[in-house]
Motif scaffolding. Sequence first.
Motif, short mmCIF file in Angstrom:
data_model
loop_
_atom_site.label_atom_id
_atom_site.label_comp_id
_atom_site.label_asym_id
_atom_site.label_seq_id
_atom_site.Cartn_x
_atom_site.Cartn_y
_atom_site.Cartn_z
N VAL A 15 16.03 -75.82 31.56
CA VAL A 15 15.97 -74.93 32.78
C VAL A 15 16.67 -73.76 33.43
N ASP A 16 16.69 -72.31 33.34
CA ASP A 16 17.43 -71.44 33.99
C ASP A 16 18.48 -71.17 32.93
N ARG A 17 18.65 -71.35 31.84
CA ARG A 17 19.50 -71.66 30.56
C ARG A 17 18.83 -70.40 29.89
N GLU A 18 19.35 -70.07 28.75
CA GLU A 18 19.24 -69.06 27.21
C GLU A 18 19.57 -70.62 25.82
N GLY A 19 18.17 -70.86 25.60
CA GLY A 19 19.05 -71.86 24.91
C GLY A 19 19.58 -71.74 23.00
N GLN A 20 20.37 -70.01 23.46
CA GLN A 20 21.69 -69.20 22.78
C GLN A 20 22.63 -69.85 23.47
N TRP A 21 22.74 -70.02 24.91
CA TRP A 21 23.83 -70.03 25.37
C TRP A 21 24.24 -71.88 25.04
N ILE A 22 23.26 -72.45 25.23
CA ILE A 22 23.83 -73.92 25.54
C ILE A 22 24.36 -74.34 24.38
N MET A 23 23.45 -73.57 22.66
CA MET A 23 23.92 -74.00 21.49
C MET A 23 25.44 -73.68 21.41
N LEU A 24 25.75 -72.49 21.97
CA LEU A 24 26.98 -71.53 21.46
C LEU A 24 28.12 -72.86 22.36
N GLU A 25 27.85 -73.57 23.90
CA GLU A 25 28.51 -74.20 24.14
C GLU A 25 28.91 -75.44 23.57
N CYS A 26 27.94 -75.90 23.31
CA CYS A 26 27.91 -77.24 22.61
C CYS A 26 28.07 -77.12 20.56
N SER A 27 28.89 -75.40 20.81
CA SER A 27 29.22 -75.07 19.20
C SER A 27 30.66 -76.09 19.68
N ARG A 28 31.18 -75.39 20.69
CA ARG A 28 32.43 -75.34 21.40
C ARG A 28 33.35 -76.22 21.30
N ARG A 29 32.02 -77.17 21.26
CA ARG A 29 32.49 -78.57 22.33
C ARG A 29 32.08 -80.01 20.83
N GLY A 30 31.77 -79.16 19.71
CA GLY A 30 32.33 -80.23 18.33
C GLY A 30 30.34 -80.06 17.91
N ILE A 31 29.27 -80.10 18.74
CA ILE A 31 27.99 -80.76 18.45
C ILE A 31 27.67 -79.11 18.10
N THR A 32 27.13 -80.01 16.75
CA THR A 32 25.68 -78.74 16.66
C THR A 32 24.71 -79.00 16.46
N ILE A 33 23.72 -77.91 17.31
CA ILE A 33 22.15 -78.28 17.93
C ILE A 33 22.36 -76.66 16.91
N SER A 34 20.72 -76.30 17.24
CA SER A 34 20.28 -75.17 17.23
C SER A 34 19.36 -74.43 17.53
N PRO A 35 19.59 -73.11 18.12
CA PRO A 35 18.93 -72.56 19.14
C PRO A 35 16.52 -72.44 18.54
N GLY A 36 16.60 -72.59 17.21
CA GLY A 36 15.56 -72.18 17.26
C GLY A 36 15.66 -72.42 15.70
#
Lengths: 372, 372
Positions: free
Chosen positions: A297-318
């Motif tokens: 909510v109120d965030r881009e999925g892409q941003w969430i993915m990149l921030e997770c990646s910076r923290r060592g967690i690989t998820i996908s934006p789509g």
Amino acid sequence: MIYLDHCATTPMSAAALDGYRQAAERFFGNEQSLHGHGEEASHLAGHCRKQLAAIINGSEEGIYFTSGGSDSNITTLLSLAYGRKDHGRHIVTSPFEHPSIGQGLGRLKEEGFTVSVVDVHRNGEICLDSLTSLLHADTILVTICHASSETGVLQPLADIGALLHNHQALLHSDCVQTFTTIPIDVTAAGLDALSLSAHKVQGPKNTGAAYIAPGINWQAVYPGVVHQHGFKPGTLDIPGIASFMEAAVEAANAMDELQDRWRSMQQWLLAQLHPGAYRLFGDRYQRLPHHLALRAVDREGQWIMLECSRRGITISPGSACKTSSSAPPDSLLAMGYTADEAHGLFRISFGRDTTYAELRETASVLNQLAGK
Amino acid sequence: MIYLDHCATTPMSAAALDGYRQAAERFFGNEQSLHGHGEEASHLAGHCRKQLAAIINGSEEGIYFTSGGSDSNITTLLSLAYGRKDHGRHIVTSPFEHPSIGQGLGRLKEEGFTVSVVDVHRNGEICLDSLTSLLHADTILVTICHASSETGVLQPLADIGALLHNHQALLHSDCVQTFTTIPIDVTAAGLDALSLSAHKVQGPKNTGAAYIAPGINWQAVYPGVVHQHGFKPGTLDIPGIASFMEAAVEAANAMDELQDRWRSMQQWLLAQLHPGAYRLFGDRYQRLPHHLALRAVDREGQWIMLECSRRGITISPGSACKTSSSAPPDSLLAMGYTADEAHGLFRISFGRDTTYAELRETASVLNQLAGK
């Protein structure tokens, strides 16, 4: 590193890697050759066809090995459409297919076929009434995936099969995301054709399979091909195929136990996420057991993915197969979401080795990112 | 078992198998993904492009990875033809191409392109005068292999490139049989595009590459593809590509030494065969160093192959990609042989580990089969 993008691709299992090595060492011949090396390779290919046919309750004569899910989708769609073009040129699909379905259909449109897109309910299931209304006398093919990688929602294949029972249109389903995760029974579901991929089930990349029920008329995309009855040119990749089958049999045997475990993990993770920050896209239960399509909510999925990646967690934006596109997924728009909401999409998908500890850390990072 | 069918397929080298395993374990991400796992995979793919470009003296931007030689040939022919269709629709080829060239051109003919076949000299080289006479204002593409797997005869690519220098037609060459055996320099030869396969150079099956010189206009076969600038859909097979490069670099480094050794073995084996029973097809020196295309006088090549197979020696009756066909090879008819003579074709091709002892036994069996 925590890897939670198993719907994009999975690491090969130890058994799959070992199967690859063994077949590469012992069965390297060209299975088209009539000498001893060729016959050994051909024999192993036949054994793999039997194994795969058993998993989907199909017939080994209907198995064609391919270079992966995209290849399976495109080659099957074209082969079926060409084989039935004298009966009509209309095809029905859904708005949440893998890009390769759109690529195959795009090519067919350039060649004079027409394509209709079925409506979708808010929960991500296709609307059967809409499908009924789209079926015309010249409809030759319906292609609807078993589950979309974007939403994870399972489609009612058996209902679709029953609906098509008295219609000439064939039913093809991209089962790449469900294979060895959700049972597939081509006979019970009335499926005429399906597509599979090896690297989504801990097998090798560049390997997959298509199934076309024996007796269904199809026409080769390229004239003069001798491999696999003309379905696809190129030397069969026996090591890749044997490795695929190692992975598939392993996964199929573990399916029941994994489904239960994944369902629990899925619902547990969902409960950890702050409800004001993250919402679920699509049905909560009619979905892949190892998959969550979430909306920030109120965030881009892409941003969430990149921030997770910076923290060592690989998820996908789509979908990994359309990263260049900044347009919101058609699947979500079709479900009634706005473009803004759709841009919030990100996706978490577990693997066989995913642990609760990894999910706990992921939930913690996600809540942190949302300031919760 | 003595394996002398390396032009059909080769076993993977230890380095290639090891490279496959390492990449599968460490770089399994989807290179289209923007997260860490994806970036690592993408980085390795870029490194492999550089390695391959260096071997053919090309530019890394022109490298596209494929599912093998057939895929490279078909996808490249269609992409180039579509990209130049506004300039003309005429294509020139030879009578000794791999079946996949015929399959791609067959498809293009169905779409309105026309194809001419160049004449061939008795020694298996194409006739440059014939090529000149076939070039018209609407000729957009010439596709002639570097060496045919049937005859083994090397084609004068640099002469063909020079001949096309002032013509709009592009030059594509199927270099599957010569890659890492005969030096290939795309820049010096004036080559616009070429096709390669991994499993002919002790790399994995289902992997190959196409080269299209940057700046050349091509059009994707399927609309909407994001992988590899649209050239080919599907997740890149990083383990397969890394393994291909292990094999290719290894073979390229050994090329000079192997060429000399193979040339000696080739001429030695030829001298062992009874001249009344076996003749050479094609030029004795302008040929692949590890390849002999032989004619069994008064025997069928197929029979020779089967008898050798019964005695533990694997040779080939022709192309493994058209085993179902009982027609004599077009290549030999074009060289002026009768159908009866052409039916005598069989083929011996060495590998890196082939020994003189193996060749001695093979020659002995062959002479025995001929009653000599």
